[in-house]
Scaffold this motif. Structure first.
Motif, PDB file in Angstrom:
ATOM      1  N   LEU A   1       0.858  -1.177   0.000  1.00  0.00           N
ATOM      2  CA  LEU A   1       0.000   0.000   0.000  1.00  0.00           C
ATOM      3  C   LEU A   1       0.900   1.234   0.000  1.00  0.00           C
ATOM      4  CD1 LEU A   1      -1.210  -2.134   2.398  1.00  0.00           C
ATOM      5  CD2 LEU A   1      -3.176  -0.656   2.075  1.00  0.00           C
TER       6      LEU A   1
ATOM      7  N   THR B   1      -4.813   2.417  -1.345  1.00  0.00           N
ATOM      8  CA  THR B   1      -4.668   1.208  -2.151  1.00  0.00           C
ATOM      9  C   THR B   1      -4.654   1.566  -3.637  1.00  0.00           C
ATOM     10  OG1 THR B   1      -7.068   0.867  -2.212  1.00  0.00           O
ATOM     11  CG2 THR B   1      -5.853  -0.168  -0.416  1.00  0.00           C
TER      12      THR B   1
ATOM     13  N   ASP C   1      -8.940  -3.789  -3.820  1.00  0.00           N
ATOM     14  CA  ASP C   1      -7.914  -3.961  -2.785  1.00  0.00           C
ATOM     15  C   ASP C   1      -8.401  -3.411  -1.450  1.00  0.00           C
ATOM     16  OD1 ASP C   1      -6.016  -5.331  -4.144  1.00  0.00           O
ATOM     17  OD2 ASP C   1      -4.770  -3.615  -4.643  1.00  0.00           O
ATOM     18  N   LYS C   2      -9.028  -2.241  -1.488  1.00  0.00           N
ATOM     19  CA  LYS C   2      -9.522  -1.658  -0.237  1.00  0.00           C
ATOM     20  C   LYS C   2     -10.582  -2.558   0.386  1.00  0.00           C
ATOM     21  CE  LYS C   2     -11.720   2.381   1.818  1.00  0.00           C
ATOM     22  NZ  LYS C   2     -12.347   3.698   1.589  1.00  0.00           N
TER      23      LYS C   2
ATOM     24  N   TRP D   1      -8.913  -5.520   2.051  1.00  0.00           N
ATOM     25  CA  TRP D   1      -8.271  -5.171   3.320  1.00  0.00           C
ATOM     26  C   TRP D   1      -9.318  -4.979   4.405  1.00  0.00           C
ATOM     27  CZ3 TRP D   1      -3.624  -6.402   4.157  1.00  0.00           C
ATOM     28  CH2 TRP D   1      -2.622  -6.285   3.180  1.00  0.00           C
TER      29      TRP D   1
END
Length: 337
Positions: free
Chosen positions: A86, A214, A219-220, A223
């Motif tokens: 990140l 990100t 991706d966010k 996570w």
């Protein structure tokens, strides 16, 4: 190993062709229970070995400076849930929003610990630990624009404006819309791919906040999932909702090509597997469940094809129900013993 995991489905198929009054039915049911137990033990053993090997290799690459209390990575009860790169923003000087440093960091999320490190490549590749805390003391918060670097906000507004104001007229040409539309970041909103990782109490007992970003919305979302962010189930932070399906009406996809996971939160797909799609992101990454064993994780939809036939869908659900019933029966028998 791959062939072993398919044995329960093979036995279920045999049961489908056996008459109810067949003398072989009872023995076949017993065989199904034993094979399922054996497959579960094989899967758990293989998973445990892979997890331990991963921790041992990671331990060799993680380094702590003299000011940071070392953490033993290898533990029989620990496993890595997700790791990845990140961007961290660190204010530099009084005008932090204009003068900032952008660092590429690596985040490791274990089942009990969250660790932030910076990848070093000289002389040998290793991870220099920045901070770590207990997973229970880590949380994600949306990051207001007022706390983001000015250049990042301007770049995101420009990107969003170009996407919202340019429309296609159907002939391949583009026209700029005269309407002024709102953009992410306006009025102290938040940038979709940015978030604040809060350590309520780190290894030294201090409260720490890390401003991270990100590469994309998927991706966010991943996570947030791995850090148990419940509200991410409804929105990805951009105001756009990912497609979330009801459990009773999930699309079914058949796997066309084998897929080897690149992250701990991804599914290992084998050609012929059937996956229930629970959530679909805009970039065609999906969160799903393998129907053969109930394992959940992320996977690229390009490796699969949706099953359109209602008859096939019903047959898959029926076989899944049989497997669950057999597992429940086996569990009850063990409890009675």
């Amino acid at each position: 190993m791959q062939r072993i995991t398919r044995l329960p489905l093979l036995i279920v198929a045999i049961l489908d062709f056996l008459p109810e009054d067949s003398p072989h039915a009872t023995l076949t049911q017993q065989a199904l229970q034993e094979v399922k137990l054996f497959v579960a033990q094989c899967n758990e053993g293989a998973r445990s070995m892979e997890r331990m090997e991963e921790l041992i290799n990671l331990q060799k690459k993680v380094k702590f400076d003299s000011k940071t209390k070392p953490l033993g990575i290898v533990s029989s009860k620990r496993f890595l849930k997700r790791s990845g790169h990140l961007y961290q923003f660190v204010g530099n000087g009084k005008k932090a929003r204009k003068n900032f440093d952008k660092h590429k960091v690596t985040l490791f999320v274990f089942n009990d610990t969250v660790l932030i490190a910076k990848l070093k490549k000289k002389p040998d590749e290793y991870y220099q630990v920045i901070d770590y805390t207990s997973l229970q003391l880590a949380l994600i918060e949306e990051c207001p624009v007022s706390e983001l670097p000015t250049k990042v906000v301007e770049a995101e507004r420009k990107k969003a404006s170009s996407m919202l104001n340019v429309s296609t007229d159907g002939t391949g040409s583009s026209e700029v819309s005269p309407q002024r539309s709102s953009t992410p970041g306006a009025d102290d909103a938040s940038i979709p791919t940015a978030f604040k990782l809060v350590f309520l109490e780190n290894w030294s007992g201090k409260n720490k906040e890390y401003l991270l970003m990100t590469e994309n919305l998927t991706d966010k979302a991943r996570w947030c999932d791995v850090l148990n962010e419940e509200e991410n189930e409804e929105t990805d932070g951009s105001g756009k909702k990912p497609i979330v399906y009801e459990l009773w009406n999930c699309p079914q996809h058949v796997v066309l090509f084998n897929y080897t996971p690149q992250q701990a939160d991804e599914l290992a797909l084998q050609a012929g597997d059937v996956v229930k799609v629970l959530r679909k992101m805009e970039d065609d990454w999906c969160h799903g469940e393998l129907m053969r064993d109930g394992t959940r994780g992320w996977f690229p939809i390009q490796f699969t094809e949706e099953i359109k036939s209602e008859d096939t869908r019903e047959e898959n659900l029926r076989q899944r129900r049989l497997l669950l019933a057999e597992a429940r029966m086996k569990s009850e028998n063990l409890i009675d013993l």
